[in-house]
Design a protein around this motif. Sequence first.
Motif, PDB file in Angstrom:
ATOM      1  N   VAL A  87    -123.365  34.765  11.236  1.00  0.00           N
ATOM      2  CA  VAL A  87    -123.496  35.702  12.352  1.00  0.00           C
ATOM      3  C   VAL A  87    -124.918  35.618  12.879  1.00  0.00           C
ATOM      4  O   VAL A  87    -125.881  35.674  12.116  1.00  0.00           O
ATOM      5  N   TYR A  88    -125.027  35.486  14.201  1.00  0.00           N
ATOM      6  CA  TYR A  88    -126.332  35.466  14.855  1.00  0.00           C
ATOM      7  C   TYR A  88    -126.410  36.617  15.845  1.00  0.00           C
ATOM      8  O   TYR A  88    -125.415  36.973  16.474  1.00  0.00           O
ATOM      9  N   ILE A  89    -127.596  37.181  15.962  1.00  0.00           N
ATOM     10  CA  ILE A  89    -127.821  38.191  16.981  1.00  0.00           C
ATOM     11  C   ILE A  89    -128.939  37.694  17.898  1.00  0.00           C
ATOM     12  O   ILE A  89    -129.987  37.254  17.430  1.00  0.00           O
ATOM     13  N   PHE A  90    -128.640  37.707  19.202  1.00  0.00           N
ATOM     14  CA  PHE A  90    -129.657  37.393  20.211  1.00  0.00           C
ATOM     15  C   PHE A  90    -130.286  38.715  20.594  1.00  0.00           C
ATOM     16  O   PHE A  90    -129.629  39.587  21.157  1.00  0.00           O
ATOM     17  N   ASP A  91    -131.561  38.894  20.254  1.00  0.00           N
ATOM     18  CA  ASP A  91    -132.284  40.117  20.559  1.00  0.00           C
ATOM     19  C   ASP A  91    -132.816  40.020  21.982  1.00  0.00           C
ATOM     20  O   ASP A  91    -133.678  39.193  22.274  1.00  0.00           O
ATOM     21  N   HIS A  92    -132.296  40.867  22.862  1.00  0.00           N
ATOM     22  CA  HIS A  92    -132.683  40.788  24.274  1.00  0.00           C
ATOM     23  C   HIS A  92    -134.151  41.121  24.488  1.00  0.00           C
ATOM     24  O   HIS A  92    -134.781  40.600  25.407  1.00  0.00           O
ATOM     25  N   ALA A  93    -134.727  41.985  23.653  1.00  0.00           N
ATOM     26  CA  ALA A  93    -136.118  42.399  23.841  1.00  0.00           C
ATOM     27  C   ALA A  93    -137.099  41.267  23.560  1.00  0.00           C
ATOM     28  O   ALA A  93    -138.109  41.121  24.253  1.00  0.00           O
ATOM     29  N   THR A  94    -136.807  40.457  22.537  1.00  0.00           N
ATOM     30  CA  THR A  94    -137.725  39.380  22.167  1.00  0.00           C
ATOM     31  C   THR A  94    -137.218  38.002  22.591  1.00  0.00           C
ATOM     32  O   THR A  94    -137.929  37.019  22.421  1.00  0.00           O
ATOM     33  N   ALA A  95    -135.986  37.941  23.115  1.00  0.00           N
ATOM     34  CA  ALA A  95    -135.336  36.685  23.507  1.00  0.00           C
ATOM     35  C   ALA A  95    -135.301  35.703  22.333  1.00  0.00           C
ATOM     36  O   ALA A  95    -135.440  34.500  22.505  1.00  0.00           O
ATOM     37  N   SER A  96    -135.095  36.254  21.134  1.00  0.00           N
ATOM     38  CA  SER A  96    -135.034  35.413  19.942  1.00  0.00           C
ATOM     39  C   SER A  96    -133.683  35.588  19.255  1.00  0.00           C
ATOM     40  O   SER A  96    -132.975  36.560  19.485  1.00  0.00           O
ATOM     41  N   VAL A  97    -133.353  34.629  18.397  1.00  0.00           N
ATOM     42  CA  VAL A  97    -132.085  34.650  17.665  1.00  0.00           C
ATOM     43  C   VAL A  97    -132.395  34.725  16.184  1.00  0.00           C
ATOM     44  O   VAL A  97    -133.278  34.029  15.691  1.00  0.00           O
ATOM     45  N   ARG A  98    -131.663  35.595  15.484  1.00  0.00           N
ATOM     46  CA  ARG A  98    -131.827  35.645  14.034  1.00  0.00           C
ATOM     47  C   ARG A  98    -130.462  35.645  13.365  1.00  0.00           C
ATOM     48  O   ARG A  98    -129.467  36.080  13.931  1.00  0.00           O
ATOM     49  N   ASP A  99    -130.458  35.152  12.146  1.00  0.00           N
ATOM     50  CA  ASP A  99    -129.253  35.057  11.326  1.00  0.00           C
ATOM     51  C   ASP A  99    -129.058  36.385  10.606  1.00  0.00           C
ATOM     52  O   ASP A  99    -130.003  36.932  10.042  1.00  0.00           O
ATOM     53  N   ILE A 100    -127.839  36.918  10.625  1.00  0.00           N
ATOM     54  CA  ILE A 100    -127.532  38.139   9.883  1.00  0.00           C
ATOM     55  C   ILE A 100    -126.758  37.727   8.636  1.00  0.00           C
ATOM     56  O   ILE A 100    -125.644  37.213   8.732  1.00  0.00           O
ATOM     57  N   PRO A 101    -127.332  37.942   7.455  1.00  0.00           N
ATOM     58  CA  PRO A 101    -126.656  37.520   6.232  1.00  0.00           C
ATOM     59  C   PRO A 101    -125.452  38.401   5.898  1.00  0.00           C
ATOM     60  O   PRO A 101    -125.469  39.605   6.142  1.00  0.00           O
ATOM     61  N   ILE A 102    -124.426  37.782   5.347  1.00  0.00           N
ATOM     62  CA  ILE A 102    -123.246  38.507   4.863  1.00  0.00           C
ATOM     63  C   ILE A 102    -123.356  38.522   3.346  1.00  0.00           C
ATOM     64  O   ILE A 102    -123.236  37.481   2.699  1.00  0.00           O
ATOM     65  N   PRO A 103    -123.600  39.717   2.773  1.00  0.00           N
ATOM     66  CA  PRO A 103    -123.796  39.780   1.318  1.00  0.00           C
ATOM     67  C   PRO A 103    -122.473  39.649   0.563  1.00  0.00           C
ATOM     68  O   PRO A 103    -121.478  40.269   0.923  1.00  0.00           O
ATOM     69  N   LEU A 104    -122.490  38.824  -0.462  1.00  0.00           N
ATOM     70  CA  LEU A 104    -121.325  38.673  -1.337  1.00  0.00           C
ATOM     71  C   LEU A 104    -121.728  39.134  -2.727  1.00  0.00           C
ATOM     72  O   LEU A 104    -122.549  38.503  -3.379  1.00  0.00           O
ATOM     73  N   GLY A 105    -121.161  40.244  -3.129  1.00  0.00           N
ATOM     74  CA  GLY A 105    -121.494  40.795  -4.432  1.00  0.00           C
ATOM     75  C   GLY A 105    -120.751  40.103  -5.557  1.00  0.00           C
ATOM     76  O   GLY A 105    -119.870  39.266  -5.339  1.00  0.00           O
ATOM     77  N   GLU A 106    -121.110  40.475  -6.769  1.00  0.00           N
ATOM     78  CA  GLU A 106    -120.435  39.953  -7.960  1.00  0.00           C
ATOM     79  C   GLU A 106    -118.963  40.344  -7.921  1.00  0.00           C
ATOM     80  O   GLU A 106    -118.617  41.456  -7.533  1.00  0.00           O
ATOM     81  N   HIS A 173    -130.646  30.729  28.593  1.00  0.00           N
ATOM     82  CA  HIS A 173    -130.117  29.844  27.557  1.00  0.00           C
ATOM     83  C   HIS A 173    -130.503  30.401  26.190  1.00  0.00           C
ATOM     84  O   HIS A 173    -131.647  30.776  25.972  1.00  0.00           O
ATOM     85  N   ILE A 174    -129.542  30.439  25.302  1.00  0.00           N
ATOM     86  CA  ILE A 174    -129.763  30.951  23.950  1.00  0.00           C
ATOM     87  C   ILE A 174    -129.636  29.782  22.995  1.00  0.00           C
ATOM     88  O   ILE A 174    -128.566  29.225  22.824  1.00  0.00           O
ATOM     89  N   ARG A 175    -130.743  29.413  22.415  1.00  0.00           N
ATOM     90  CA  ARG A 175    -130.759  28.271  21.488  1.00  0.00           C
ATOM     91  C   ARG A 175    -130.504  28.784  20.081  1.00  0.00           C
ATOM     92  O   ARG A 175    -131.228  29.634  19.585  1.00  0.00           O
ATOM     93  N   LEU A 176    -129.477  28.265  19.456  1.00  0.00           N
ATOM     94  CA  LEU A 176    -129.064  28.738  18.141  1.00  0.00           C
ATOM     95  C   LEU A 176    -129.555  27.824  17.034  1.00  0.00           C
ATOM     96  O   LEU A 176    -129.641  26.615  17.222  1.00  0.00           O
ATOM     97  N   PRO A 177    -129.829  28.387  15.857  1.00  0.00           N
ATOM     98  CA  PRO A 177    -130.268  27.566  14.721  1.00  0.00           C
ATOM     99  C   PRO A 177    -129.081  26.934  14.011  1.00  0.00           C
ATOM    100  O   PRO A 177    -128.762  27.255  12.876  1.00  0.00           O
ATOM    101  N   VAL A 178    -128.413  26.028  14.683  1.00  0.00           N
ATOM    102  CA  VAL A 178    -127.212  25.391  14.145  1.00  0.00           C
ATOM    103  C   VAL A 178    -127.606  24.041  13.565  1.00  0.00           C
ATOM    104  O   VAL A 178    -128.305  23.269  14.211  1.00  0.00           O
ATOM    105  N   ALA A 179    -127.125  23.769  12.357  1.00  0.00           N
ATOM    106  CA  ALA A 179    -127.503  22.520  11.680  1.00  0.00           C
ATOM    107  C   ALA A 179    -126.967  21.293  12.403  1.00  0.00           C
ATOM    108  O   ALA A 179    -127.668  20.326  12.616  1.00  0.00           O
ATOM    109  N   ASN A 180    -125.700  21.311  12.790  1.00  0.00           N
ATOM    110  CA  ASN A 180    -125.102  20.150  13.442  1.00  0.00           C
ATOM    111  C   ASN A 180    -124.622  20.587  14.820  1.00  0.00           C
ATOM    112  O   ASN A 180    -123.515  21.073  14.975  1.00  0.00           O
ATOM    113  N   ASP A 181    -125.474  20.415  15.808  1.00  0.00           N
ATOM    114  CA  ASP A 181    -125.170  20.957  17.133  1.00  0.00           C
ATOM    115  C   ASP A 181    -124.000  20.270  17.831  1.00  0.00           C
ATOM    116  O   ASP A 181    -123.429  20.832  18.738  1.00  0.00           O
ATOM    117  N   TRP A 182    -123.610  19.086  17.428  1.00  0.00           N
ATOM    118  CA  TRP A 182    -122.506  18.402  18.116  1.00  0.00           C
ATOM    119  C   TRP A 182    -121.150  18.930  17.687  1.00  0.00           C
ATOM    120  O   TRP A 182    -120.170  18.788  18.374  1.00  0.00           O
TER     121      TRP A 182
END
Length: 194
Positions: A87-106, A173-182
């Motif tokens: 999950v990524y969130i594009f923050d409109h205030a900073t025009a940046s993208v960050r990854d939102i971690p999904i926690p997996l518990g024991e 344009h929102i550039r995402l931190p995707v490993a394999n963009d193709w």
Amino acid sequence: MKKVLRENPVIALSIALPILIVALFATANLLPKLLVDPPAYSLLLVDDTANTSISSPVNIDLSVVNDRVRVRISKRKEDEREQFPRVYIFDHATASVRDIPIPLGEGIDQLPDGTEIVVPALANLKISTALRAPDGYEFRGYGNGGAGLITGLFGSNRSRNGVSIAKDGAIVHIRLPVANDWYSDIRFLGWVVE
């Protein structure tokens, strides 16, 4: 030089015309960005790419129900493709993208299918699934970065791993931190409206 140009209007025109065309295209490209307000809402995106770097014993399904993000798990069969979205969130205030971690518990693989898990960063967000945000920006989807005529013809565009939002001719344009963009499978989840 002035005399040569005055006596040969074809030469003067052949010099002035390309400069004029470049100026017109530059103005047409910059004007919407100057006249349209920047985005006022953040955007949630999901990367469903099969080869994400995170491994999990369960599949994770993200959706929006009653204006809230719902995260459900289901058991993964051995021969089934792993579905662990990012999950990524594009923050409109900073025009940046960050990854939102999904926690997996024991013991997450011991929970029954359909169990909802809480993602703290998403828990209190109110989400609109309309493609158009309340401020008028519209989600454009995964694309080739807005290649123009020249970059489309000559293939020099390299910004494939992004999506864009647009309003009245202004494109963000929102550039995402995707490993394999193709091979990325990016989908729209919603606008953060509260």
